[in-house]
Design a protein around this motif. Structure first.
Motif, PDB file in Angstrom:
ATOM      1  N   SER A  10      12.406 -12.155   0.207  1.00 24.16           N
ATOM      2  CA  SER A  10      12.491 -11.970  -1.246  1.00 24.16           C
ATOM      3  C   SER A  10      13.921 -12.195  -1.764  1.00 24.16           C
ATOM      4  CB  SER A  10      11.995 -10.567  -1.613  1.00 24.16           C
ATOM      5  OG  SER A  10      12.841  -9.591  -1.042  1.00 24.16           O
ATOM      6  N   GLU A  11      14.939 -11.750  -0.955  1.00 26.26           N
ATOM      7  CA  GLU A  11      16.327 -11.962  -1.388  1.00 26.26           C
ATOM      8  C   GLU A  11      16.650 -13.458  -1.392  1.00 26.26           C
ATOM      9  OE1 GLU A  11      18.723  -9.655   1.210  1.00 26.26           O
ATOM     10  OE2 GLU A  11      18.224  -7.717   0.253  1.00 26.26           O
ATOM     11  N   ARG A  12      16.183 -14.174  -0.342  1.00 28.80           N
ATOM     12  CA  ARG A  12      16.446 -15.612  -0.299  1.00 28.80           C
ATOM     13  C   ARG A  12      15.719 -16.318  -1.450  1.00 28.80           C
ATOM     14  NH1 ARG A  12      15.904 -16.929   6.199  1.00 28.80           N
ATOM     15  NH2 ARG A  12      17.615 -15.542   6.891  1.00 28.80           N
ATOM     16  N   THR A  13      14.492 -15.867  -1.739  1.00 29.28           N
ATOM     17  CA  THR A  13      13.745 -16.456  -2.858  1.00 29.28           C
ATOM     18  C   THR A  13      14.469 -16.196  -4.184  1.00 29.28           C
ATOM     19  OG1 THR A  13      11.696 -16.077  -1.648  1.00 29.28           O
ATOM     20  CG2 THR A  13      11.504 -16.507  -4.007  1.00 29.28           C
ATOM     21  N   HIS A  14      15.053 -14.992  -4.319  1.00 29.49           N
ATOM     22  CA  HIS A  14      15.793 -14.659  -5.523  1.00 29.49           C
ATOM     23  C   HIS A  14      17.005 -15.602  -5.662  1.00 29.49           C
ATOM     24  CE1 HIS A  14      18.498 -12.364  -8.201  1.00 29.49           C
ATOM     25  NE2 HIS A  14      17.343 -11.842  -8.711  1.00 29.49           N
ATOM     26  N   SER A  41      12.247 -19.161 -13.213  1.00 31.05           N
ATOM     27  CA  SER A  41      12.162 -17.790 -13.740  1.00 31.05           C
ATOM     28  C   SER A  41      11.016 -17.023 -13.088  1.00 31.05           C
ATOM     29  CB  SER A  41      11.988 -17.851 -15.262  1.00 31.05           C
ATOM     30  OG  SER A  41      11.811 -16.553 -15.771  1.00 31.05           O
ATOM     31  N   GLU A  42       9.871 -17.734 -12.943  1.00 30.73           N
ATOM     32  CA  GLU A  42       8.718 -17.062 -12.319  1.00 30.73           C
ATOM     33  C   GLU A  42       9.016 -16.732 -10.862  1.00 30.73           C
ATOM     34  OE1 GLU A  42       5.957 -16.009 -13.615  1.00 30.73           O
ATOM     35  OE2 GLU A  42       6.479 -16.714 -15.632  1.00 30.73           O
ATOM     36  N   MET A  43       9.719 -17.633 -10.165  1.00 29.30           N
ATOM     37  CA  MET A  43      10.064 -17.352  -8.767  1.00 29.30           C
ATOM     38  C   MET A  43      11.003 -16.159  -8.682  1.00 29.30           C
ATOM     39  SD  MET A  43      10.609 -21.229  -7.306  1.00 29.30           S
ATOM     40  CE  MET A  43      11.207 -20.604  -5.742  1.00 29.30           C
ATOM     41  N   LYS A  44      11.962 -16.064  -9.645  1.00 23.84           N
ATOM     42  CA  LYS A  44      12.872 -14.912  -9.640  1.00 23.84           C
ATOM     43  C   LYS A  44      12.100 -13.627  -9.885  1.00 23.84           C
ATOM     44  CE  LYS A  44      17.006 -13.183 -12.002  1.00 23.84           C
ATOM     45  NZ  LYS A  44      16.389 -11.922 -12.411  1.00 23.84           N
ATOM     46  N   LEU A  45      11.139 -13.689 -10.839  1.00 28.70           N
ATOM     47  CA  LEU A  45      10.327 -12.486 -11.125  1.00 28.70           C
ATOM     48  C   LEU A  45       9.507 -12.086  -9.898  1.00 28.70           C
ATOM     49  CD1 LEU A  45       9.290 -10.392 -13.156  1.00 28.70           C
ATOM     50  CD2 LEU A  45       7.581 -12.076 -13.911  1.00 28.70           C
ATOM     51  N   LEU A  46       8.924 -13.099  -9.217  1.00 31.34           N
ATOM     52  CA  LEU A  46       8.126 -12.812  -8.023  1.00 31.34           C
ATOM     53  C   LEU A  46       8.982 -12.222  -6.911  1.00 31.34           C
ATOM     54  CD1 LEU A  46       5.423 -13.035  -6.553  1.00 31.34           C
ATOM     55  CD2 LEU A  46       6.052 -15.354  -5.878  1.00 31.34           C
ATOM     56  N   ASP A  64      11.743 -10.449  -7.346  1.00 26.29           N
ATOM     57  CA  ASP A  64      12.057  -9.068  -7.730  1.00 26.29           C
ATOM     58  C   ASP A  64      10.895  -8.144  -7.427  1.00 26.29           C
ATOM     59  OD1 ASP A  64      14.539  -9.918  -8.558  1.00 26.29           O
ATOM     60  OD2 ASP A  64      13.921 -10.180 -10.672  1.00 26.29           O
ATOM     61  N   GLN A  65       9.654  -8.612  -7.749  1.00 22.31           N
ATOM     62  CA  GLN A  65       8.471  -7.765  -7.481  1.00 22.31           C
ATOM     63  C   GLN A  65       8.289  -7.529  -5.991  1.00 22.31           C
ATOM     64  OE1 GLN A  65       5.178  -9.733  -9.337  1.00 22.31           O
ATOM     65  NE2 GLN A  65       5.771  -9.163 -11.444  1.00 22.31           N
ATOM     66  N   THR A  92       8.549  -3.969  -1.329  1.00 21.13           N
ATOM     67  CA  THR A  92       9.016  -3.631   0.022  1.00 21.13           C
ATOM     68  C   THR A  92       9.749  -2.297   0.010  1.00 21.13           C
ATOM     69  OG1 THR A  92      10.990  -4.984  -0.419  1.00 21.13           O
ATOM     70  CG2 THR A  92       9.161  -6.034   0.746  1.00 21.13           C
ATOM     71  N   ALA A  93      10.445  -1.995  -1.075  1.00 23.01           N
ATOM     72  CA  ALA A  93      11.125  -0.702  -1.158  1.00 23.01           C
ATOM     73  C   ALA A  93      10.112   0.435  -1.192  1.00 23.01           C
ATOM     74  CB  ALA A  93      12.025  -0.676  -2.393  1.00 23.01           C
ATOM     75  N   GLN A  94       9.012   0.247  -1.970  1.00 21.38           N
ATOM     76  CA  GLN A  94       7.966   1.283  -2.031  1.00 21.38           C
ATOM     77  C   GLN A  94       7.291   1.462  -0.677  1.00 21.38           C
ATOM     78  OE1 GLN A  94       5.297   0.149  -5.126  1.00 21.38           O
ATOM     79  NE2 GLN A  94       6.758   0.508  -6.806  1.00 21.38           N
ATOM     80  N   VAL A  95       6.989   0.309  -0.011  1.00 25.60           N
ATOM     81  CA  VAL A  95       6.326   0.408   1.302  1.00 25.60           C
ATOM     82  C   VAL A  95       7.240   1.106   2.296  1.00 25.60           C
ATOM     83  CG1 VAL A  95       5.447  -0.955   3.230  1.00 25.60           C
ATOM     84  CG2 VAL A  95       4.848  -1.581   0.888  1.00 25.60           C
ATOM     85  N   ARG A  96       8.582   0.812   2.223  1.00 23.49           N
ATOM     86  CA  ARG A  96       9.498   1.458   3.160  1.00 23.49           C
ATOM     87  C   ARG A  96       9.525   2.968   2.923  1.00 23.49           C
ATOM     88  NH1 ARG A  96      13.398  -1.517   2.257  1.00 23.49           N
ATOM     89  NH2 ARG A  96      13.324  -2.852   4.100  1.00 23.49           N
ATOM     90  N   THR A  97       9.454   3.364   1.645  1.00 22.77           N
ATOM     91  CA  THR A  97       9.409   4.803   1.333  1.00 22.77           C
ATOM     92  C   THR A  97       8.157   5.448   1.909  1.00 22.77           C
ATOM     93  OG1 THR A  97      10.646   4.386  -0.688  1.00 22.77           O
ATOM     94  CG2 THR A  97       9.480   6.477  -0.535  1.00 22.77           C
ATOM     95  N   ILE A  98       7.007   4.757   1.694  1.00 22.57           N
ATOM     96  CA  ILE A  98       5.721   5.307   2.201  1.00 22.57           C
ATOM     97  C   ILE A  98       5.739   5.392   3.705  1.00 22.57           C
ATOM     98  CG2 ILE A  98       3.247   4.845   2.364  1.00 22.57           C
ATOM     99  CD1 ILE A  98       3.448   3.537  -0.423  1.00 22.57           C
ATOM    100  N   LEU A  99       6.328   4.360   4.382  1.00 18.99           N
ATOM    101  CA  LEU A  99       6.392   4.382   5.838  1.00 18.99           C
ATOM    102  C   LEU A  99       7.266   5.515   6.324  1.00 18.99           C
ATOM    103  CD1 LEU A  99       6.597   0.582   6.750  1.00 18.99           C
ATOM    104  CD2 LEU A  99       4.727   2.179   7.214  1.00 18.99           C
TER     105      LEU A  99
END
Length: 556
Positions: free
Chosen positions: A397-401, A426-431, A433-434, A439-446
């Motif tokens: 995602s960072e590389r895509t950003h 712009s759409e790729m940047k939005l994707l 970011d999402q 991944t941050a939410q999944v890492r929290t849940i894990l």
């Protein structure tokens, strides 16, 4: 002549059955003959009718072909027709007619030789003669017609007209002869119908006569059986009725050796025996009356002594009954003690089974807890793998950003033509970011799942330890209950020995009581027997009087 009535009856009915079977066989033969004759007549008539129909059709067709050839020739001078084209068809038809005429005569001769009826044979002879006549006419007609075709080929118009007129007459004569053959066949059909009717009438008459003969034979057999069986039975029944009425003076006349004669001989012997019995009965009745009086007096004396003996036995039985009642109370109390001890032992065994089941359950719980711990450890390893995958996704995602940022810069540099590419960037940047946020939410849940897994592992280990401690306590309780159960079993055995001794004493008392009961029952039976003897002596006196009356009924 047979001596047995059963053999006579069997012989008579066998004769009737044989006649009936013969009648059935004869009737079936006659019906088969009618059927075969009908099939032969109908089949031959139909075959001959079809042959004549084909012959008539071919004859008409032959005449039409000849007329068509003449017409074609006569119109040839004006219209240019081809009558020679008709010649092959005419030749084939003429050959068919010759074959049909040959079949006609051969079939008629064959049917005449194999016909069962003289009238039909004569008609088949007429049919063969008529067929030969038609064949002769056709043999005269065919060369004349072939000459007509020769005249047509030679273009001789005058000859064609003259020959055509002549052939018309011969054709009419030939067709008339074929019609004559059909008339003869119609006469054959009528004769066949008459023959079938006559055969049916003869068959019905013969079956009727045979049936009448069977009825007469059945009546004759019935008369013979009635004379040989019914009349002798009537005389025997009349004699039996006289004997039943008390008349022993008559005798049956015996002449033969069949069943009725043997019955008559047996009845005569029975009457002789009844006569002797009646004489003996009268002599014995007086003796029986005197003996009955003496028996009655003796029975009355014996009844008095038995009543005194029964009173003494009653007093002894009352005393022994009281002793038996006391022993029964002792046995009941001992039985209650044994029941209590047995209940205690049963309770101990139930507790032992319960502790054993609890120990097995604790082992099962420990095994399940260990399996759960293993599953939790495996789950922890899988969550670590998921964390690595999330790290990879975060990098993507960072590389895509970064890629989207570069694309936006390139689109801005391109100006108006790069506007659509800027939207995609712009759409790729939005994707990107999402994806990063996800991944941050999944890492929290894990992380939360990992903490829960660690807690579950600790709890599972604690449960295994407590299960081990509980298993040890249950083993201690099981040994204690086993000792208690063994002592309860010893107590039950001790009480059972005590009850066995008491029961032996009670059994001895019961045997004494049983002996007294037997003596009392014997006294009662003796008293009842003496009363029955007294009653029997009275009945014997009455029976003697009745026998006297019955013996006086017979006359001898």
């Amino acid at each position: 002549m047979a001596n047995s009535i059963g053999k006579r009856i069997l012989l008579g009915f066998s004769a009737v059955v044989v006649v009936l079977v013969a009648l059935g066989v004869y009737a079936l033969g006659q019906v088969g003959a009618v059927r075969d004759t009908t099939d032969a007549i109908v089949g031959r008539d139909i075959a001959m009718a079809r042959l004549l129909d084909d012959l008539a059709n071919k004859s008409r067709e032959l005449g039409m072909l000849r007329r068509d050839a003449v017409i074609a020739y006569l119109s040839k001078s004006g219209q240019g027709g081809r009558p020679e084209d008709i010649l092959p068809a005419w030749t084939r038809t003429a050959g068919d007619i010759e074959n049909l005429l040959g079949d006609l005569t051969r079939s008629a001769d064959s049917y005449r030789t194999s016909s069962r009826l003289p009238e039909r044979a004569a008609i088949w002879k007429q049919l063969s003669d008529a067929g030969n006549e038609s064949a002769g006419l056709f043999r005269e007609l065919r060369p004349r017609a072939e000459g007509l075709f020769a005249l047509i080929t030679a273009n001789d118009m005058a000859g064609v007209e003259a020959r055509s007129a002549e052939l018309n007459g011969r054709q009419a004569t030939f067709i008339k002869s074929v019609a004559n053959v059909r008339n003869v066949l119609d006469q054959s059909v009528i004769a066949g119908q008459r023959s079938i009717t006559d055969l049916y009438d003869r068959t019905r008459l013969s079956i009727g006569l045979t049936l009448a003969a069977c009825v007469i034979l059945a009546l004759l057999v019935t008369y013979i059986i009635s004379r040989a069986v019914v009349r002798p039975l009537e005389s025997v029944m009349a004699f039996a009725e006289r004997v039943g009425g008390g008349d022993l003076t008559g005798r049956l006349e015996v002449r033969g050796s069949d069943e009725i004669e043997r019955l008559a001989r047996a009845l005569n012997g029975m009457v002789v025996g009844l006569t002797d019995l009646a004489r003996t009965n009268r002599a014995a009745t007086a003796d029986m009356t005197a003996a009955a009086a003496e028996i009655r007096a003796s029975a009355q004396q014996q009844a008095a002594s038995v009543e005194e003996q029964f009173a003494a036995v009653q007093e002894t039985a009352a005393t022994v009954d009281e002793i038996t009642h006391s022993g029964a109370q002792i046995g009941a109390r001992a039985a209650e003690v044994i029941a209590t001890a047995q209940n205690t032992a049963q309770t101990s065994r139930s507790g032992l089974r319960a502790t054993t089941d609890s120990a097995k359950a604790m082992d099962a719980i420990r095994e399940q807890a260990e399996a759960v711990a293993g599953n939790i450890v495996s789950l922890s390893e899988k969550t670590q793998t998921i964390g690595e995958i999330i790290t990879t996704v975060n990098d993507i995602s960072e590389r895509t950003h970064l890629l989207a940022l570069n694309a936006a810069i390139e689109a801005a540099a391109a100006g108006e033509s790069g506007r659509s590419f800027a939207v995609v960037a712009s759409e790729m940047k939005l994707l990107a970011d999402q994806a990063k946020g996800a991944t941050a939410q999944v890492r929290t849940i894990l992380s939360e799942i990992q903490r829960g897994i660690n807690t579950s592992v600790m709890l599972t280990e604690e449960a295994v330890k407590r299960t081990t401690v509980g298993k040890a306590r249950i083993d201690t309780a099981q040994r204690t209950i086993e000792e208690t159960s063994a002592r309860a079993e010893e107590s039950v055995h001790t009480f059972q020995q005590i009850v066995a001794s008491t029961n032996q004493q009670q059994l001895g008392i019961e045997q004494v009581m049983g002996a007294l009961q037997n003596i009392r029952q014997a006294s009662q039976q003796t008293a009842a027997g003496t009363r029955e003897v007294e009653t029997a002596s009275a009945n014997l006196t009455e029976l003697a009087q009745t026998m006297t009356t019955l013996s006086e009924r017979y006359r001898y």
